[in-house]
Design a protein around this motif. Structure first.
Motif, PDB file in Angstrom:
ATOM      1  N   THR A 220       0.941  -1.170  -0.080  1.00 15.39           N
ATOM      2  CA  THR A 220       0.027   0.049  -0.079  1.00 15.39           C
ATOM      3  C   THR A 220       0.760   1.155   0.163  1.00 15.39           C
ATOM      4  OG1 THR A 220      -1.678  -1.065   1.406  1.00 15.39           O
ATOM      5  CG2 THR A 220      -1.696   1.238   1.336  1.00 15.39           C
ATOM      6  N   ARG A 223       2.424   1.557  -3.707  1.00 15.37           N
ATOM      7  CA  ARG A 223       1.674   1.569  -4.469  1.00 15.37           C
ATOM      8  C   ARG A 223       1.674   2.873  -5.616  1.00 15.37           C
ATOM      9  NH1 ARG A 223      -5.191   0.392  -4.162  1.00 15.37           N
ATOM     10  NH2 ARG A 223      -5.654   0.660  -6.373  1.00 15.37           N
ATOM     11  N   GLU A 227       2.443   2.315  -9.491  1.00 15.75           N
ATOM     12  CA  GLU A 227       1.211   2.344 -10.530  1.00 15.75           C
ATOM     13  C   GLU A 227       1.900   3.266 -11.470  1.00 15.75           C
ATOM     14  OE1 GLU A 227      -2.470   3.425  -8.570  1.00 15.75           O
ATOM     15  OE2 GLU A 227      -2.982   1.445  -8.363  1.00 15.75           O
ATOM     16  N   ARG A 234       4.868  -2.636 -13.498  1.00 16.48           N
ATOM     17  CA  ARG A 234       4.415  -3.015 -12.501  1.00 16.48           C
ATOM     18  C   ARG A 234       4.651  -4.225 -11.735  1.00 16.48           C
ATOM     19  NH1 ARG A 234      -0.109  -0.015 -14.802  1.00 16.48           N
ATOM     20  NH2 ARG A 234      -1.434  -1.771 -15.175  1.00 16.48           N
ATOM     21  N   THR A 238       6.462  -4.871  -8.382  1.00 17.12           N
ATOM     22  CA  THR A 238       5.779  -5.530  -7.231  1.00 17.12           C
ATOM     23  C   THR A 238       6.547  -6.860  -6.799  1.00 17.12           C
ATOM     24  OG1 THR A 238       3.628  -4.638  -8.082  1.00 17.12           O
ATOM     25  CG2 THR A 238       3.558  -6.428  -6.390  1.00 17.12           C
TER      26      THR A 238
END
Length: 539
Positions: A220, A223, A227, A234, A238
């Motif tokens: 979070t 993020r 993004e 991405r 990640t």
């Protein structure tokens, strides 16, 4: 997929000495014939065979003098005059213990460092759940240890993040800094026994060390940056963040489960597919047990999987029956679902649970989440700026940690209810079923208060007689309560056992030898002690 995960778990628990080619051929044949039944059997046999090979790898008979290079696997931990850490020597993991100069050298090392050592290697007497999780079968007494070189780029980056967050939190004091590092990246080595016992009795132990929710908070926080990249970028970002965070948290079982689930989810999205939470959980469990079947032996892995299963399958059935603002319903729903799911494991493994564990988690959950997010962002910045600025950045941290400590302290002071496995199974059945009882909001509140009061009223008094408690000690309950101490220790298990016996007052504490200071520090404010006899107690 759920049955496949269960087959992998049961196979890992029952090692069978089959040749490895047999289950591998079975899995390939099952995919070729598109036979689910054959796939279940072959997967169970595969994890069972791999578990046999893993246990055999821990049962080697190597012993005697050893000299060479080793890699530090876990961060060193100080225990009295000794320093301990897991080292990897020639592909074999061992618990290394150092005293004096060797221990001092070991205490300054980090996971991933390469060291030169000289010592004596020995065998452990039998299997152990924690050693099995670490794949440790030997112990090493260090005579000499020297630094050779730091770990690779991944380990150096992970260690730098940990040190930066810890350095920036110096203004919090040692006690609260240790609580923060435990919440953010799982370093609980410096947490005091008093903090440990309060959180354990309150049902908040999972907050003291890193868990799967830390992975969610880390993603979070990152993020907004992730993004900005392309679709494939991405995915790369990640996966890279997941690997780095898993390294920072030292690959704890719960983090491994959450990391693999998150990796599977983002990979499915990359190829244009959406997978349900239950399917992702089952697939993650299956893959992890194939890679490391000894994970099935660890309580942390079982609790993590059970909590995730509760959130996936029970939470959607619980939330609609709750009342209040959406954020409170969601928070309470997640907490209740996870607590109900892990309760059978907790009760059968550790004994009764506190009646305050669910409300304590409802209150502590948002605090812990805020602390994790703030620690990963402002906490990291605090380690890069001057100390006065870091102190200001950590004012919210101090306030939230103080509130979290109060929640744990107050919840730990509540009595422990006789909530056995039968009660838990009924709760699971009710939570899993559709809402068949629809009273008014006042009726629900009254029912909750009545059930809690009933549980508190059912707390039994301690029966007379002798009861064994922590550290080989004995508590004698008659007209008075006499606690006779055995070996020395921190007192965490001792206080927990006394609380589980619902003993809040000891009329006489008798010690044959040793210093009582560590035990009295933990007893203070938790168990009333009238008279202390023997030992080296301060008047």
């Amino acid at each position: 997929m759920v049955f496949l995960a269960l087959a992998a778990f049961l196979g890992a628990l029952v090692p069978v000495g089959a040749p490895l080619w047999l289950p591998v051929a079975g899995v390939i044949l099952a995919f070729g014939l598109r036979s689910p039944a054959l796939l279940l059997v072959a997967t169970a046999l595969l994890t069972s065979t791999l578990a046999t090979r893993s246990w055999a790898g821990l049962a080697g008979d190597r012993a005697g003098p050893v000299e060479g290079t080793a890699t530090v696997v876990t961060d060193p931990e100080r225990r009295g005059p000794a320093t301990r850490a897991v080292l990897r020597i020639d592909g074999m993991r061992t618990v290394a213990t150092g005293y004096g100069p060797a221990g001092a050298q070991l205490s300054r090392r980090h996971a991933g460092d390469v060291v030169a050592l000289r010592g004596v290697l020995g065998r452990y007497g039998g299997p152990d759940e924690r050693r099995a999780a670490l794949h440790v079968g030997h112990r090493l007494t260090l005579h000499q240890l020297e630094m050779r070189r730091p770990g690779g780029p991944l380990w150096r980056s992970a260690n730098a993040v940990r040190e930066t967050i810890a350095d920036g939190a110096a203004s919090l004091g040692d006690e609260r800094r240790a609580l923060l590092t435990g919440l953010v990246y799982g370093d609980d080595r410096a947490q005091s026994p008093g903090t440990e016992v309060d959180f354990r009795l309150a049902g908040l132990t999972h907050l003291l060390a890193v868990s799967g929710q830390n992975v969610a908070y880390a993603l979070t926080v990152l993020r907004p940056l992730i993004e900005r990249a392309s679709r494939r970028g991405r995915w790369v970002a990640t996966i890279g963040a997941l690997v780095l965070f898993a390294t920072i948290t030292r690959y704890e079982p719960s983090v491994l489960r959450a990391t693999v689930m998150a990796g599977l989810a983002v990979s499915a999205r990359l190829v244009g597919r959406e997978a349900s939470g239950g399917r992702l959980l089952a697939l993650a469990v299956t893959l992890l047990l194939v890679v490391d079947p000894l994970l099935a032996e660890t309580i942390a892995f079982r609790l993590s999987v059970a909590a995730s299963a509760g959130i996936v399958w029970l939470q959607p059935r619980i939330v609609p029956g709750l009342r209040g603002p959406p954020w409170l319903r969601e928070t309470a729903g997640v907490t209740i679902a996870a607590q109900v799911a892990v309760a059978p494991i907790l009760v059968t493994t550790f004994g009764p649970v506190s009646v305050m564990s669910v409300p304590a988690n409802v209150v502590a959950g948002p605090l812990a989440g805020a602390l994790m997010g703030w620690g990963m962002t402002a906490g990291l910045v605090a380690g890069l700026v001057p100390r006065p600025v870091a102190s200001v950045l950590h004012l919210p941290t101090w306030a939230m940690l103080a509130a979290l400590e109060q929640v744990a302290t107050q919840a730990a002071a509540m009595p422990l209810a006789p909530v056995g496995l039968a009660w838990i199974l009924v709760a699971v059945a009710v939570a899993a079923g559709r809402s068949w009882w629809e009273p008014s909001r006042a009726g629900r509140t009254a029912a909750g208060v009545a059930v809690t009061a009933l549980l508190v009223a059912l707390v039994p008094s301690t029966p007379p007689g002798r009861h064994p408690v922590g550290f080989d000690s004995t508590v004698v309950v008659d007209e008075q309560v006499v606690l006779r101490l055995g070996r020395e220790g921190t007192g965490v298990d001792l206080v927990e056992d006394l609380r589980r016996l619902n003993i809040g007052r000891v009329h006489e504490l008798v010690a044959a030898r040793g210093s009582l200071a560590p035990i009295l520090d933990v007893l203070a404010g938790r168990i009333r002690v009238d008279v202390v006899a023997g030992g080296e107690a301060d008047p």
